[in-house]
Design a protein around this motif. Structure first.
Motif, mmCIF file in Angstrom:
data_model
loop_
_atom_site.group_PDB
_atom_site.id
_atom_site.type_symbol
_atom_site.label_atom_id
_atom_site.label_comp_id
_atom_site.label_asym_id
_atom_site.label_seq_id
_atom_site.Cartn_x
_atom_site.Cartn_y
_atom_site.Cartn_z
ATOM 1 N N PHE A 1 6.126 7.459 7.431
ATOM 2 C CA PHE A 1 4.783 7.531 8.039
ATOM 3 C C PHE A 1 4.467 8.892 8.649
ATOM 4 O O PHE A 1 3.334 9.305 8.658
ATOM 5 C CB PHE A 1 4.608 6.439 9.117
ATOM 6 C CG PHE A 1 5.733 6.388 10.110
ATOM 7 C CD1 PHE A 1 5.759 7.228 11.197
ATOM 8 C CD2 PHE A 1 6.790 5.498 9.928
ATOM 9 C CE1 PHE A 1 6.812 7.189 12.097
ATOM 10 C CE2 PHE A 1 7.850 5.450 10.835
ATOM 11 C CZ PHE A 1 7.850 6.304 11.922
ATOM 12 N N LEU B 1 -0.285 -1.938 12.445
ATOM 13 C CA LEU B 1 0.222 -0.676 13.006
ATOM 14 C C LEU B 1 1.711 -0.758 13.273
ATOM 15 O O LEU B 1 2.177 -1.608 14.024
ATOM 16 C CB LEU B 1 -0.532 -0.396 14.312
ATOM 17 C CG LEU B 1 -0.083 0.814 15.137
ATOM 18 C CD1 LEU B 1 -0.329 2.108 14.380
ATOM 19 C CD2 LEU B 1 -0.831 0.832 16.472
ATOM 20 N N SER B 2 2.441 0.164 12.652
ATOM 21 C CA SER B 2 3.866 0.308 12.954
ATOM 22 C C SER B 2 4.111 1.778 13.279
ATOM 23 O O SER B 2 3.828 2.244 14.377
ATOM 24 C CB SER B 2 4.704 -0.175 11.782
ATOM 25 O OG SER B 2 6.068 0.042 12.042
ATOM 26 N N THR C 1 -1.641 -5.630 3.700
ATOM 27 C CA THR C 1 -0.836 -4.440 3.394
ATOM 28 C C THR C 1 0.265 -4.677 2.364
ATOM 29 O O THR C 1 0.640 -3.752 1.655
ATOM 30 C CB THR C 1 -0.221 -3.890 4.691
ATOM 31 O OG1 THR C 1 0.358 -4.985 5.421
ATOM 32 C CG2 THR C 1 -1.263 -3.213 5.547
ATOM 33 N N GLY C 2 0.806 -5.912 2.317
ATOM 34 C CA GLY C 2 1.904 -6.128 1.374
ATOM 35 C C GLY C 2 2.224 -7.601 1.175
ATOM 36 O O GLY C 2 1.833 -8.449 1.970
ATOM 37 N N GLU D 1 2.496 -10.907 3.582
ATOM 38 C CA GLU D 1 3.488 -10.752 4.640
ATOM 39 C C GLU D 1 2.860 -10.975 6.021
ATOM 40 O O GLU D 1 1.661 -10.764 6.198
ATOM 41 C CB GLU D 1 4.037 -9.323 4.614
ATOM 42 C CG GLU D 1 4.873 -9.002 3.406
ATOM 43 C CD GLU D 1 5.470 -7.595 3.505
ATOM 44 O OE1 GLU D 1 5.846 -7.154 4.601
ATOM 45 O OE2 GLU D 1 5.550 -6.944 2.463
ATOM 46 N N PHE E 1 0.805 -1.227 0.000
ATOM 47 C CA PHE E 1 0.000 0.000 0.000
ATOM 48 C C PHE E 1 0.835 1.272 0.000
ATOM 49 O O PHE E 1 0.327 2.357 -0.296
ATOM 50 C CB PHE E 1 -0.908 0.024 1.242
ATOM 51 C CG PHE E 1 -0.173 0.339 2.521
ATOM 52 C CD1 PHE E 1 -0.001 1.654 2.935
ATOM 53 C CD2 PHE E 1 0.378 -0.672 3.295
ATOM 54 C CE1 PHE E 1 0.706 1.950 4.095
ATOM 55 C CE2 PHE E 1 1.078 -0.389 4.451
ATOM 56 C CZ PHE E 1 1.241 0.932 4.848
ATOM 57 N N LYS E 2 2.117 1.154 0.342
ATOM 58 C CA LYS E 2 2.966 2.330 0.540
ATOM 59 C C LYS E 2 3.008 3.272 -0.673
ATOM 60 O O LYS E 2 3.324 4.444 -0.550
ATOM 61 C CB LYS E 2 4.413 1.905 0.866
ATOM 62 C CG LYS E 2 4.603 1.246 2.216
ATOM 63 C CD LYS E 2 4.492 2.241 3.343
ATOM 64 C CE LYS E 2 5.134 1.793 4.651
ATOM 65 N NZ LYS E 2 4.779 0.479 5.132
ATOM 66 N N SER F 1 7.642 -5.853 8.429
ATOM 67 C CA SER F 1 7.233 -4.505 7.999
ATOM 68 C C SER F 1 6.689 -3.669 9.154
ATOM 69 O O SER F 1 6.476 -2.469 9.001
ATOM 70 C CB SER F 1 6.163 -4.576 6.908
ATOM 71 O OG SER F 1 6.752 -4.970 5.685
ATOM 72 N N LEU F 2 6.419 -4.309 10.288
ATOM 73 C CA LEU F 2 5.892 -3.555 11.438
ATOM 74 C C LEU F 2 6.992 -3.149 12.405
ATOM 75 O O LEU F 2 6.726 -2.585 13.460
ATOM 76 C CB LEU F 2 4.824 -4.366 12.183
ATOM 77 C CG LEU F 2 3.599 -4.768 11.368
ATOM 78 C CD1 LEU F 2 2.550 -5.429 12.270
ATOM 79 C CD2 LEU F 2 2.981 -3.558 10.675
ATOM 80 N N ALA G 1 2.931 -9.045 8.395
ATOM 81 C CA ALA G 1 2.289 -7.797 8.828
ATOM 82 C C ALA G 1 0.801 -7.777 8.473
ATOM 83 O O ALA G 1 -0.004 -7.165 9.173
ATOM 84 C CB ALA G 1 2.988 -6.595 8.190
ATOM 85 N N GLY H 1 2.440 4.114 12.063
ATOM 86 C CA GLY H 1 1.107 4.672 12.196
ATOM 87 C C GLY H 1 0.657 5.579 11.062
ATOM 88 O O GLY H 1 -0.382 6.227 11.177
ATOM 89 N N GLY H 2 1.379 5.614 9.959
ATOM 90 C CA GLY H 2 0.907 6.401 8.824
ATOM 91 C C GLY H 2 -0.380 5.812 8.257
ATOM 92 O O GLY H 2 -1.337 6.528 7.952
HETATM 93 C C1 LIG Z 1 4.608 0.021 6.310
HETATM 94 C C2 LIG Z 1 3.830 -1.209 6.435
HETATM 95 C C3 LIG Z 1 2.911 -1.387 7.485
HETATM 96 C C4 LIG Z 1 2.718 -0.390 8.605
HETATM 97 O O1 LIG Z 1 2.429 0.918 8.197
HETATM 98 P P1 LIG Z 1 2.700 2.161 9.164
HETATM 99 O O2 LIG Z 1 2.187 3.327 8.434
HETATM 100 O O3 LIG Z 1 4.180 2.240 9.401
HETATM 101 O O4 LIG Z 1 1.997 1.903 10.452
HETATM 102 C C5 LIG Z 1 2.168 -2.549 7.480
HETATM 103 N N1 LIG Z 1 2.332 -3.506 6.545
HETATM 104 C C6 LIG Z 1 3.208 -3.371 5.534
HETATM 105 C C7 LIG Z 1 3.336 -4.473 4.533
HETATM 106 C C8 LIG Z 1 3.995 -2.228 5.437
HETATM 107 O O5 LIG Z 1 4.863 -2.115 4.435
#
Ligand SMILES: *Cc1c(COP(=O)(O)O)cnc(C)c1O
Length: 333
Positions: free
Chosen positions: A144, A174-175, A301-302, A275, A50-51, A228-229, A277, A177-178
């Protein structure tokens, strides 16, 4: 509020056609988890995470004369920035710690970006990015803690709630937090009653510790199935901490064993490769740490995983993570 729904809607215009409109599909795990669970497949994004949403939105707001960009990253943000920089034909230097899996490093190099591996933590990688800003005039695109990045990630919640206005709970990995901040800004504005839960792994969860302490605190960075977290939230955090603190209902922590079991469930029941995460929301539900509700949604997320490690997980083998071993077990439906 420093990021509002209008910012997220503006970001949606910026990224339209490049990083939007991923599928939202029902999980086969719903009946077992006690409610419908909808999966937002950000694993289908270009670069596999998603980044790209936040990175493209931030890149669209660069000053005209920017010499190039830099960032620190646990991998996926760096890859998104490298991809966006290539589209715009500008220089990108991605700073990462030694904990980042080789697959992610290779993916970034393949896009033509320069890679700097510095130290054992995100904070050390960030120091290098800060140096590049000072010495070489590059512009830092934070992973983030940046309003444009947060607004970009928030577009995920808009798409989910447009497709399924009846969603009553969002489970958000949540890592820094973006993602959670952006999604929470949008989701709260669209539905004030929605339940918003951030989920992190229980080792080195910087945002959870910071919310508890009432201010940003450092967390030890460790290897995790949810790599990723990893990483801190920055002791000088300006945006994502306050938004997560104010807008999330709660933050839940899951163990490596719980993530392991959830990765298996996602693979065997939904046939999805994602992943660690991505699996934290499912892990929390499976472990009974979150009460189910009728219409839940989570973000996959990825998908940029280490395939050797993933193969070990789905075949029930032990996984070594630096100083700990996650005990393997075959998938048990
Ligand atoms: C960056 C990321 C997260 C967490 O996103 P934040 O904005 O840092 O909380 C979760 N999953 C994946 C695969 C990521 O790349």
């Amino acid at each position: 509020m420093m990021v509002v729904l209008a910012d997220v809607e503006a970001a949606a215009q910026v990224i339209a056609g490049q990083a939007d409109a991923t599928p939202l599909v029902p999980s086969m795990l719903g009946p077992r988890l006690g409610g419908d669970l909808w999966l937002k497949l950000e694993i289908c994004q270009p670069m596999g995470a998603f980044k790209l949403r936040g990175a493209l939105n931030a890149l669209a707001h660069l000053p005209e004369a920017a010499a190039g960009v830099t960032c620190c990253s646990t991998g996926n943000h760096g890859r998104a920035v490298a991809y966006g920089a290539k589209l715009r034909q500008i220089r990108a230097v991605i700073c990462m710690s030694e904990l980042v899996p080789q697959a992610k490093v290779d993916g970034i190099r393949a896009l033509g970006a320069e890679v700097r591996i510095k130290g054992r933590s995100q904070d050390e990688a960030q120091l290098e990015a800060t140096r590049l800003v000072q010495d070489e005039g590059l512009i830092d695109i934070p992973p983030f803690d940046d309003p444009h990045v947060i607004a970009g990630q928030g577009t995920i919640a808009c798409e989910m709630l447009r497709a399924r206005p009846d969603l009553d709970t969002l489970l958000i990995p949540l890592s820094g937090g973006g993602l959670a901040a952006g999604m929470a800004v949008a989701a709260r504005a669209l539905n004030p009653d929605i339940r918003l839960i951030g989920i992190s792994m229980d080792r080195g969860a910087a945002m959870a510790a910071s919310i508890k302490a009432g201010h940003p605190v450092a967390a030890r960075e460790v290897a995790s199935l949810a790599d990723s977290l990893g990483g801190g939230i920055g002791l000088e955090n300006k945006h994502s901490f306050a938004l997560c603190r104010d807008l999330l209902d709660t933050v839940v922590l899951v163990s490596e064993n719980e993530i392991y079991a959830a990765m298996q469930a996602l693979y065997y029941e939904d046939r999805l490769i994602a992943e660690g995460a991505c699996a934290v929301g499912i892990a929390a539900l499976m472990a009974g740490k979150i009460a189910p509700s009728a219409q839940m949604g989570t973000v996959l997320t990825g998908r940029n995983l280490d395939m050797e490690q993933f193969t070990r997980v789905i075949t029930g083998q032990d996984v070594r993570l630096d100083e700990i071993t996650v005990k393997g077990a075959p998938y048990a439906p």
